[in-house]
Design an enzyme around this catalytic site. Structure first.
Site, PDB file in Angstrom:
ATOM      1  N   ASP A  52      16.528 -21.966 -18.651  1.00 52.38           N
ATOM      2  CA  ASP A  52      16.558 -21.471 -17.342  1.00 52.38           C
ATOM      3  C   ASP A  52      17.928 -21.699 -16.401  1.00 52.38           C
ATOM      4  O   ASP A  52      18.400 -21.024 -15.813  1.00 52.38           O
ATOM      5  CB  ASP A  52      15.410 -22.405 -16.506  1.00 52.38           C
ATOM      6  N   GLU A  82       9.762 -33.096 -23.504  1.00 50.91           N
ATOM      7  CA  GLU A  82      10.103 -31.596 -23.214  1.00 50.91           C
ATOM      8  C   GLU A  82      11.509 -31.345 -23.883  1.00 50.91           C
ATOM      9  O   GLU A  82      11.852 -30.390 -24.568  1.00 50.91           O
ATOM     10  CB  GLU A  82      10.349 -31.282 -21.679  1.00 50.91           C
TER      11      GLU A  82
END
Length: 437
Positions: free
Chosen positions: A171, A403
């Protein structure tokens, strides 16, 4: 140790599986919906101990497919205000072929579903039954590939574009900084939700979000029409990770269709796409000087010459020849693989843009490591593949199922080098696959 770690991973996946929607969230609070590439990778973990959930995951994802073959990057199965931007911002209904039953975004993510079906088949202990399931879903995946080649390749090169950084899966990569410099979006008034769940230091900035929202507003103003997006979007990129996932999934669909039988026309078409894509990929995206693959900015017609974990993802898709593969691995070990670093940082640790704590600007991600491990093995780099596997297991053992993780070894001494969401689904899923490999 192996069993304990696997049990923890299975518990995380089972806890994140939503029985009412038959899908798995990436993690509580931070990501409360179904994400495209997360779901695929999650299914690989489930396949090892609960094939029914693996199949449900894929089935639920593909139910939200649009009539043109497009698969959205987020499917909003539930109503919650804990995530921004949500369904009411994205307005997938603006596209005439969007799915009327499922609210979603008008963006996609790396197309992993083809190779995920192949992985599920590989893992399955009841191959015949699994192949029957695959037979019910495979044409939807083929339609997704057809969508890309017919709608996302304006110059008919065999390379598809992404029009938003979120489509890349990486991202807020520093690679996109060059594109942000060409833009000056308005300052939007909105309330972030992600920074209420994790440290803002680990997330993209408010100004970066202005860029993200601006690109979506342009797409919405044109009803998510691909032709208009190709003409007008300030972000238009041929991404090596994204295209490598498509090529890997083409390869898997060919193998699966051969097992199923009777799909000669689709196999023929897939082989045509494959040949064209691989040739263009090597001709256009391999940077001889850097010794790896790079992104190409279609809007500004220039290569984005940076090294990232995406630069090495083509190994997983059997794209480079042996000579290129050797060059890439040498570059990776020189820049990313010194004794103070865990493999493999998501961005070049020798760059001034490297930030090992901030999302895709430098941390290690288990999904990219899993691809790298399998890619290295395919080319016979077994020792380095083993290091990637060991590093991945070690950072999860030391920190938990986060994550993403700091790539600097010294940061792992106090077990505080895991960042972003905790009890993260694909971290758990792909660890299970590595432990059972």
């Amino acid at each position: 140790m192996k069993k304990t770690l696997q049990q923890k991973a299975e518990h995380i996946l089972d806890s994140n599986f939503k029985t009412e929607g038959e899908f798995t969230i990436p993690c509580e609070n931070l990501y409360p919906f179904q994400w495209f590439w997360d779901s695929g990778l999650i299914a690989i973990g489930f396949a090892h101990y609960d094939m029914q959930k693996a199949e449900r995951e894929i089935k639920t994802l593909l139910k939200a497919q649009w009539s043109n073959g497009f698969i959205p990057h987020i499917i909003f199965h539930t109503e919650t205000d804990s995530y921004f931007p949500g369904a009411n911002f994205h307005r997938s209904d603006l596209h005439p072929e969007s799915n009327p039953k499922y609210k979603s975004t008008g963006m996609t993510q790396p197309p992993v579903t083809g190779f995920v079906l192949k992985e599920i088949y590989r893992i399955s202990e009841v191959k015949e039954s699994t192949l029957k399931f695959i037979e019910t879903q495979i044409d939807k995946v083929y339609d997704n590939h057809r969508y890309f080649y017919e709608n996302r390749d304006p110059q008919n090169e065999g390379l598809v574009y992404i029009y938003h950084n979120w489509e890349s899966g990486t991202d807020n990569s520093p690679i996109w900084d060059d594109i942000w410099e060409t833009m000056n979006p308005p300052e939007y008034d909105f309330e972030r939700r992600d920074t209420t769940h994790v440290d803002p230091e680990e997330r993209p900035s408010k100004r970066e979000y202005d860029h993200y929202l601006h690109i979506i507003e342009i797409a919405k103003a044109n009803n998510y029409n691909d032709e208009k997006i190709a003409e007008l979007s300030p972000f238009l990129v041929q991404d090596p990770l994204f295209n490598a996932m498509l090529i890997k999934s083409n390869e898997s669909l060919i193998e699966l269709y051969n097992l199923i039988g009777g799909n000669e026309n689709k196999i023929k078409q897939l082989k045509k796409w494959q040949q064209k894509s691989k040739t263009a990929f090597n001709d256009k995206l391999f940077d001889e000087e850097l010794g790896a693959y790079v992104h190409y900015d279609l809007r500004n017609e220039k290569a984005l010459r940076y090294l990232s974990s995406s630069s090495f993802a083509p190994l997983f898709a059997n794209i480079p020849d042996t000579e290129k593969a050797e060059t890439m691995v040498d570059v990776m070990m020189e820049k990313f693989g010194n004794e103070n670093q865990y493999l493999c940082a998501s961005f070049d640790p020798t760059s001034e843009r490297f930030n090992p704590k901030k999302y895709w600007r430098g941390p290690v991600w288990v999904n990219l490591n899993w691809m790298l491990y399998n890619g290295l093995k395919q080319y016979g780099f077994n020792d380095i593949a083993e290091r990637v596997k060991t590093d991945t297991i070690t950072i999860i053992e030391n920190n938990g199922f986060y994550e993403y993780f700091d790539s600097r070894k010294e940061m792992h001494k106090d077990n505080k080098a895991g960042y972003g969401g905790n009890n993260f689904s694909w971290t758990a899923a792909l660890l299970i696959d590595l432990l059972n490999e």
